[in-house]
Scaffold this active site. Structure first.
Site, PDB file in Angstrom:
ATOM      1  N   ASP A  55     -16.088  18.317 -98.257  1.00 31.78           N
ATOM      2  CA  ASP A  55     -17.249  19.196 -98.255  1.00 31.78           C
ATOM      3  C   ASP A  55     -16.719  20.615 -98.449  1.00 31.78           C
ATOM      4  OD1 ASP A  55     -19.745  20.299 -98.186  1.00 31.78           O
ATOM      5  OD2 ASP A  55     -20.410  19.208 -96.413  1.00 31.78           O
TER       6      ASP A  55
HETATM    7  C1  BGC Z   1     -23.009  20.874 -98.197  1.00 32.74           C
HETATM    8  C2  BGC Z   1     -22.808  19.787 -99.230  1.00 32.74           C
HETATM    9  C3  BGC Z   1     -22.911  20.376-100.611  1.00 32.74           C
HETATM   10  C4  BGC Z   1     -21.877  21.467-100.749  1.00 32.74           C
HETATM   11  C5  BGC Z   1     -21.854  22.128-102.104  1.00 32.74           C
HETATM   12  C6  BGC Z   1     -22.141  22.091 -98.443  1.00 32.74           C
HETATM   13  O1  BGC Z   1     -22.608  23.178 -97.706  1.00 32.74           O
HETATM   14  O2  BGC Z   1     -22.765  20.359 -96.908  1.00 32.74           O
HETATM   15  O3  BGC Z   1     -23.753  18.761 -99.049  1.00 32.74           O
HETATM   16  O4  BGC Z   1     -22.758  19.383-101.572  1.00 32.74           O
HETATM   17  O5  BGC Z   1     -22.147  22.481 -99.791  1.00 32.74           O
HETATM   18  O6  BGC Z   1     -22.958  22.945-102.287  1.00 32.74           O
END
Ligand code: BGC
Length: 683
Positions: free
Chosen positions: A232
C-alpha cells in the site's frame, strides 16, 4: 514465460532492477528503455479508473480525457449476489483501465466488514468470507480478461481506518484463517489475481507489507502464489524486512522516490553485501512474468476502451440489482407512474454527487445521475417534481482537500470522525430547511425522502464514531412522518445507519448504495416498478453499532492495538449465536412479488442442492436462494455455503441448483430468502 523472463533478467543492471521494484512516480515504476521494458502503470480504484495526477505530486492534471464510467461501489455489487454481474463489472473496469493505458488496477478491496463504522466499508463487499470470495473471484477474472492486472487489497485484516498505519491487529490465527483470509485466497486461487496489495496495519508484531508470516508463509508457501505483491502507498517501514518478506514493489505517497526503502537504501545494502542480489532478482522475475502475462511486450495486447455506451449499460444493470427493498408494509411501492403527478423529494442525497469523494476510490465520473435527475427524467414533463433540501452538511472550511493523500502518512493515517461541533448558524440553517421541508411535505401527494450518508462519512482515512444519521436527519424524518405518514424513505450509503428513531413509523424503506453513474435511473425504475428489486443485504444491518460483535465483545477502533476478541463471531455469525436481533438481517431484501419454495433435495454425488422456486405474485422478479449450513459440530448456528440468483416470471417456477463445496455428515441445510427467512430444511 519463465524462460523469457529469465532471459530479460540476465541483461539487467542492478540499478535497472531496483528501478522496477519501487515507485518512480506516484503511480508507476521505472521501465528500462534500452531493453524495451515499459514502466508498470497503476491506478485506483474499485468504482472506476481514477483521474490522472502529476507524476510527483498529488495535483490532478485536470485535462478532459480522464472522465470515466462510474461503477457502483463494491458493497452495491455485493448486494446483487450475482456472480455474472461481478464478472461484467470487473470486465468494464478492466477494459476502462486498459483504455486509459493502465497495467494494474488497484481493486477490488475484499476486507471483511468487521464493524459497520469502518470508513472504507463501501469499497468492500461483505461481512461474510464466502460471499466476498464468490463475487471477488469473477470480478478479478473480468478485469484480467483485458490484459490488465487486478490488485486485490488490502492483505490482511485491514478493517479500520483509525490509526491504520500503526495499529496492531491482535487476532487468533485460526480466526484470521477462517474469517479474514479466505476472500484473499479465493481472489488469488479462483480469481487468479495477478497482483495483491499488502495492508498498512501490523499483524503479529509486523507491518503487513514486510510480514514474513503473511507474505512468505501464507501467500507464497501455502497458497503457492507467484504473482506480484505491491505495498500500500507508504506501508513499508524497513528495507531489509521488506526486501526479504516477498514484497515485490514498494509504492508510496511522497516524491522522494530514490529514497524509498526498496530504492537506494536497498541498493546500498546489496552493494555492501548485506542482502543478496538474488532477492531483487526474484522480485524482478515476478514483475517480468506479470508483464508477459499482460502482453506488455507484444503487439497482441488488448487496447481497451472507456466511456462506452455498453459500459454505462453495465453500470445500470448492477445499480438496478443492487437496490435493497428493506420494508414495504402497505405495498406502497411500486408507485404508479401514471398516477404520480406531484412528487416532492426531500434530502440532500436526492441531488448529491458522490463519485468525487471517498478517498482513493474517488473518480471523475463522465456523469452521475442523481435520484432527483433520475426521477424527473423518468416522470417527464407532465408531473411536477419538487425538491427540498431538508438538511445540510457542516460548512466546509475549504474546498475539497485535493492533497489529502500526500498527508495520509501523518498522524497514524486515519482517525475516527467525531461529532460535528454545535454551531448556531448551522443549527438555524437546519431548522429553517426542516421547517420548509415539513410544510411542503403536507402539500404533495407523494413524498420521497432521500438521505443517509455521503463520502464525508464513508471515506478512506476515517471511521464513523457511531451509526447515528448525520445532520439531524432523525429529527427531520420524524417530523416529516407526522405530516406524511406514507412517506417513502430511501437511504443512500455504504454502511448501515441507526434507524431506530423512526423505523417503526415508516411503511416503506429502500436502501440504495453509491450506485454509480446510473444510480438515479436505477432508483427511479425501482420506485416506479419497472425494475423489481432483487438486492439482498451482504451485511447485517444492526440497530446500532453496539449490536455488532466488534463493539460488544471486541475492540473497535482500539488504541495502538485492537483486540479482535469477538473471534469467529463476525456479522450474522455473532447475531445468530448470541441471539441479538438486527434491524435487518444478513441476506434480507424484499421483492414486489412473492416467491414460494418447494421440494428441496440434495444430490450428494454432485454436491448440489436443488429446489423449486415459484413466483406466485404479480410481478416478474429475481430471487436469491440462500443455503446455510447448520451442523452440530459447527461453532456457528449457521453459515452461508451457497447461493444462486434466478429470474422467474410471474406465475412461473424454476428449478434452482445451488452448488455446495462440501457435504459434511450430520448437517442440515437451511434454504431461504434471507438468513432469518428460512423456507425449507434439507437433511
Ligand atoms: C489506499 C489504497 C490505494 C492507494 C493508492 C492508499 O491510501 O489505502 O487502497 O490503492 O492509496 O491511491
Amino acid at each position: 514465460m519463465q524462460k523469457q523472463a529469465e532471459e530479460i533478467l540476465k541483461q539487467l543492471t542492478l540499478d535497472e532492477k531496483i528501478g522496477m521494484i519501487h515507485g518512480a512516480q506516484l503511480f508507476q515504476t521505472a521501465g528500462v528503455k534500452r531493453l524495451g521494458i515499459p514502466p508498470l502503470k497503476m491506478s485506483d480504484g474499485p468504482m472506476g479508473v481514477r483521474q490522472e495526477f502529476e507524476p510527483d505530486n498529488w495535483k490532478t492534471i485536470d485535462h478532459t480525457d480522464d472522465y470515466v464510467t462510474y461503477l457502483p461501489c463494491n458493497s452495491a455489487l455485493a448486494a446483487t449476489w450475482n456472480r455474472n454481474l461481478a464478472y461484467e463489472m470487473g470486465s468494464v473496469l478492466g477494459e476502462e483501465a486498459r483504455g486509459r493505458g493502465k497495467d494494474v488496477i488497484l481493486a477490488p478491496g475484499v476486507n471483511i466488514k468487521r464493524s459497520p463504522l469502518c470508513g472504507r466499508n463501501f469499497e468492500y463487499f461483505s461481512e461474510d468470507p464466502y460471499l466476498t470470495g464468490e463475487l471477488a473471484a469473477p470480478f478479478i477474472r473480468g478485469v484480467q480478461n483485458w490484459d490488465v492486472a487486478a490488485c486485490v487489497k488490502h492483505f490482511a485484516a485491514n478493517n479500520q481506518e483509525t490509526e491504520r498505519l500503526w495499529v496492531e491487529v491482535e487476532i487468533d490465527e485460526e480466526v484470521l484463517r477462517e474469517i479474514y483470509l479466505p476472500a484473499f485466497y479465493d481472489a488469488v486461487k479462483k480469481g487468479g489475481s495477478y497482483t495483491i496489495m499488502g495492508a498498512y496495519n501490523l499483524l503479529y508484531g509486523e507491518h503487513c507489507c514486510q510480514n514474513d508470516f503473511l507474505l512468505n508463509q501464507v501467500l507464497r508457501k501455502e497458497w503457492e502464489y507467484d504473482g506480484v505483491v505491491i505495498s500500500d502507498w507508504g506501508a513499508v517501514h524497513d528495507t531489509e524486512k521488506a526486501a526479504l518478506s516477498q514484497l515485490d514493489i514498494e509504492m508510496s505517497v511522497t516524491p522522494d522516490f530514490d529514497q524509498y526503502y526498496m530504492a537506494e537504501p536497498l541498493k546500498k545494502k546489496i552493494e555492501d553485501g548485506e542482502i543478496e542480489e538474488s532477492v531483487v532478482d526474484e522480485k524482478v522475475l515476478r514483475i517480468l512474468k506479470l508483464m508477459i502475462k499482460l502482453h506488455m511486450f507484444d503487439k497482441e495486447r488488448k487496447s481497451g476502451a472507456y466511456n462506452t455506451p455498453e459500459h454505462r449499460a453495465k453500470a445500470l444493470d448492477v445499480a438496478r440489482e443492487s437496490v435493497v427493498l428493506l420494508k414495504n408494509e402497505e405495498g406502497l411501492l411500486p408507485l404508479k407512474k401514471e398516477d404520480t403527478k406531484r412528487v416532492l423529494l426531500i434530502g440532500e442525497n436526492a441531488e448529491c454527487i458522490h463519485s468525487n469523494g471517498g478517498g482513493s476510490a474517488e473518480i471523475k465520473a463522465l456523469y452521475e445521475i442523481s435520484p432527483l435527475m433520475g426521477i424527473k427524467t423518468h416522470l417527464g414533463g407532465n408531473a411536477e417534481v419538487a425538491y427540498a433540501q431538508g438538511y445540510c452538511r457542516e460548512e466546509k472550511q475549504e474546498e475539497q482537500d485535493t492533497n489529502w493523500q500526500e498527508r495520509s502518512l501523518e498522524n497514524g493515517g486515519g482517525s475516527t470522525k467525531t461529532a460535528e461541533a454545535g454551531n448556531q448558524s448551522l443549527e438555524e440553517k437546519r431548522d429553517q430547511l426542516r421547517r420548509e421541508a415539513v410544510s411542503l411535505a403536507a402539500e404533495y401527494d407523494t413524498v420521497i425522502y432521500i438521505g443517509g450518508l455521503n463520502h464525508d462519512h464513508d471515506s478512506e482515512g476515517n471511521d464513523r464514531e457511531n451509526m447515528k444519521l448525520p445532520y439531524e436527519q432523525d429529527l427531520l424524518i420524524k417530523e416529516l412522518l407526522l405530516v406524511k405518514p406514507d412517506m417513502i424513505v430511501v437511504m443512500i450509503g455504504g454502511s448501515p445507519v441507526d434507524m431506530t428513531a423512526w423505523i417503526e413509523q415508516v411503511y416503506t424503506l429502500v436502501w440504495g448504495w453509491y450506485a454509480g453513474m446510473e444510480g438515479g435511473n436505477a432508483l427511479a425504475e425501482v420506485l416506479f416498478g419497472e425494475i423489481n428489486p432483487s438486492g439482498k443485504l451482504p451485511e447485517t444491518f444492526y440497530k446500532n453499532h453496539m449490536d455488532c460483535s466488534a463493539h460488544a465483545l471486541g475492540e473497535f477502533p482500539g488504541g495502538k492495538s485492537v483486540a479482535y476478541s469477538e473471534g469467529f463471531y463476525v456479522g450474522y455469525r455473532y447475531n445468530d449465536k448470541y441471539d441479538v436481533a438486527p434491524a435487518f438481517c444478513f441476506g434480507h431484501g424484499l421483492s414486489y412479488t412473492i416467491f414460494s419454495y418447494e421440494n428441496a433435495w440434495l444430490d450428494r454425488e454432485q454436491k448440489k442442492l436443488i429446489c423449486t422456486v415459484k413466483n406466485v405474485g404479480q410481478y416478474d422478479g429475481a430471487e436469491v436462494v440462500q443455503v446455510y449450513e447448520r451442523s452440530k459440530d459447527s461453532r456457528y448456528v449457521q453459515e452461508l455455503k451457497g447461493f444462486e440468483k434466478v429470474f422467474i416470471k410471474a406465475g412461473e417456477a424454476a428449478e434452482v441448483t445451488v452448488t455446495l463445496e462440501e457435504l459434511p455428515e450430520d448437517t442440515v441445510w437451511a434454504v431461504g430468502s434471507s438468513s432469518r427467512d428460512i423456507r425449507l430444511i434439507v437433511e
